[in-house]
Design an enzyme around this catalytic site. Structure first.
Site, PDB file in Angstrom:
ATOM      1  N   HIS A 100     -41.333 -63.652 -39.574  1.00  0.00           N
ATOM      2  CA  HIS A 100     -42.393 -62.835 -38.911  1.00  0.00           C
ATOM      3  C   HIS A 100     -42.869 -63.186 -37.589  1.00  0.00           C
ATOM      4  CE1 HIS A 100     -42.882 -59.511 -41.820  1.00  0.00           C
ATOM      5  NE2 HIS A 100     -43.312 -60.390 -42.770  1.00  0.00           N
ATOM      6  N   GLU A 144     -42.713 -66.259 -43.715  1.00  0.00           N
ATOM      7  CA  GLU A 144     -44.040 -65.919 -42.650  1.00  0.00           C
ATOM      8  C   GLU A 144     -43.383 -66.473 -41.395  1.00  0.00           C
ATOM      9  OE1 GLU A 144     -46.248 -64.048 -43.433  1.00  0.00           O
ATOM     10  OE2 GLU A 144     -45.891 -64.016 -45.520  1.00  0.00           O
TER      11      GLU A 144
END
Length: 284
Positions: free
Chosen positions: A136, A133
């Site tokens: 990202h 994550e």
């Protein structure tokens, strides 16, 4: 970074074009102009507020070092390794194991994990997911994913309005009702195709980036395998209610029934695991 901004610009342009098409169907040239203005305003609103909207959809609760010390400390360690500002950390009280990142830039980022994923994964596996994550965030994918989720939902609402309330052509005559139904079906699908065009490649890159941040690609591979297995039969109700947000998750949270099963927003998990295993071999 420049390429991601290009992708964001192309996405926004495509979304606004869809707004214009539906607006033209509802009210001819005047409707098209209004829809263009509305689409532009929605883009500006989504840029500043889409992250808050998505977190609200999932009833995400912000946590800190006292309320969730293990998760918060893990994210802090990984953010430092990645050279990122500390993101806000959220917990979603859902059984399905899943996670996502949001925010318009690294300085305004947030990561969210379900209680299900925190319960089902080992520390190292969860660390791999959080590194994914943060990748990202590092790649600035979070802006395009949250904007596309917000705008796809708005397109679906506008298309449904066109179907139920009809529309008019350039001469002010009512349009064919079949055309209204077609727009109501095809416009959301077009929005989904725009999302899918960038989503799959983005997941592969986040897997690679997460492996580099954590230094443990096999932990992320094991996490993906577990999430895929345990997510089956455990609905994520907010995702079912807002399917346009599914592409933000580390694993597709939808049940796969109906039309959603025909449009994969994520690469096949087996291929992601194989690539992570290849990365691990290269790290030896």
């Amino acid at each position: 970074m420049g390429f991601n901004w290009l992708k964001t610009t192309v996405l926004m342009a495509a979304i606004v074009a869809l707004f214009a098409m539906i607006g033209g169907m509802i009210g001819g040239k005047g409707g098209m102009l209004l829809a263009l203005l509305f689409g532009g305003a929605m883009n500006v609103f989504a840029y500043w507020n889409s992250d808050k909207m998505v977190l609200r959809m999932y009833n995400a609760q912000e946590v800190d070092g006292q309320s969730a010390p293990e998760l918060y400390g893990m994210v802090a360690e990984l953010a430092q390794r990645a050279g990122l500002p500390m993101p806000r950390v959220y917990v979603i009280h859902e059984d399905q194991p899943n996670a996502f990142a949001t925010g318009r830039n690294p300085e305004n980022a947030a990561v969210a994990a379900t209680t299900g994923i925190m319960r089902m994964l080992s520390y190292q596996e969860l660390r791999g997911v959080m590194a994914h994550e943060l990748a990202h965030v590092q790649h600035r994918d979070t802006l395009i994913s949250t904007i596309s989720a917000t705008m796809a939902g708005a397109i679906s609402a506008l298309a449904n309005f066109a179907m139920f309330f009809g529309g008019r052509d350039e001469e002010g005559r009512p349009v064919n009702p079949i055309a209204g139904i077609a727009v109501a079906i095809l416009a959301p699908l077009a929005a989904s195709l725009i999302q899918m065009a960038i989503s799959r490649a983005r997941e592969f890159e986040a897997d690679r980036g997460g492996a580099e941040i954590s230094g443990d690609p096999l932990a992320l591979a094991a996490a993906l395998q577990k999430i895929e297995y345990y997510a089956q039969g455990r609905p994520l109700y907010a995702a079912e209610a807002h399917p346009e947000t599914a592409q933000m998750m580390i694993i597709n949270p939808l049940s796969g029934s109906g039309i959603s099963g025909l449009f994969r927003t994520h690469p096949h998990t087996e291929e992601r695991i194989a690539r992570l295993q290849e990365i691990a071999r290269g790290m030896r």
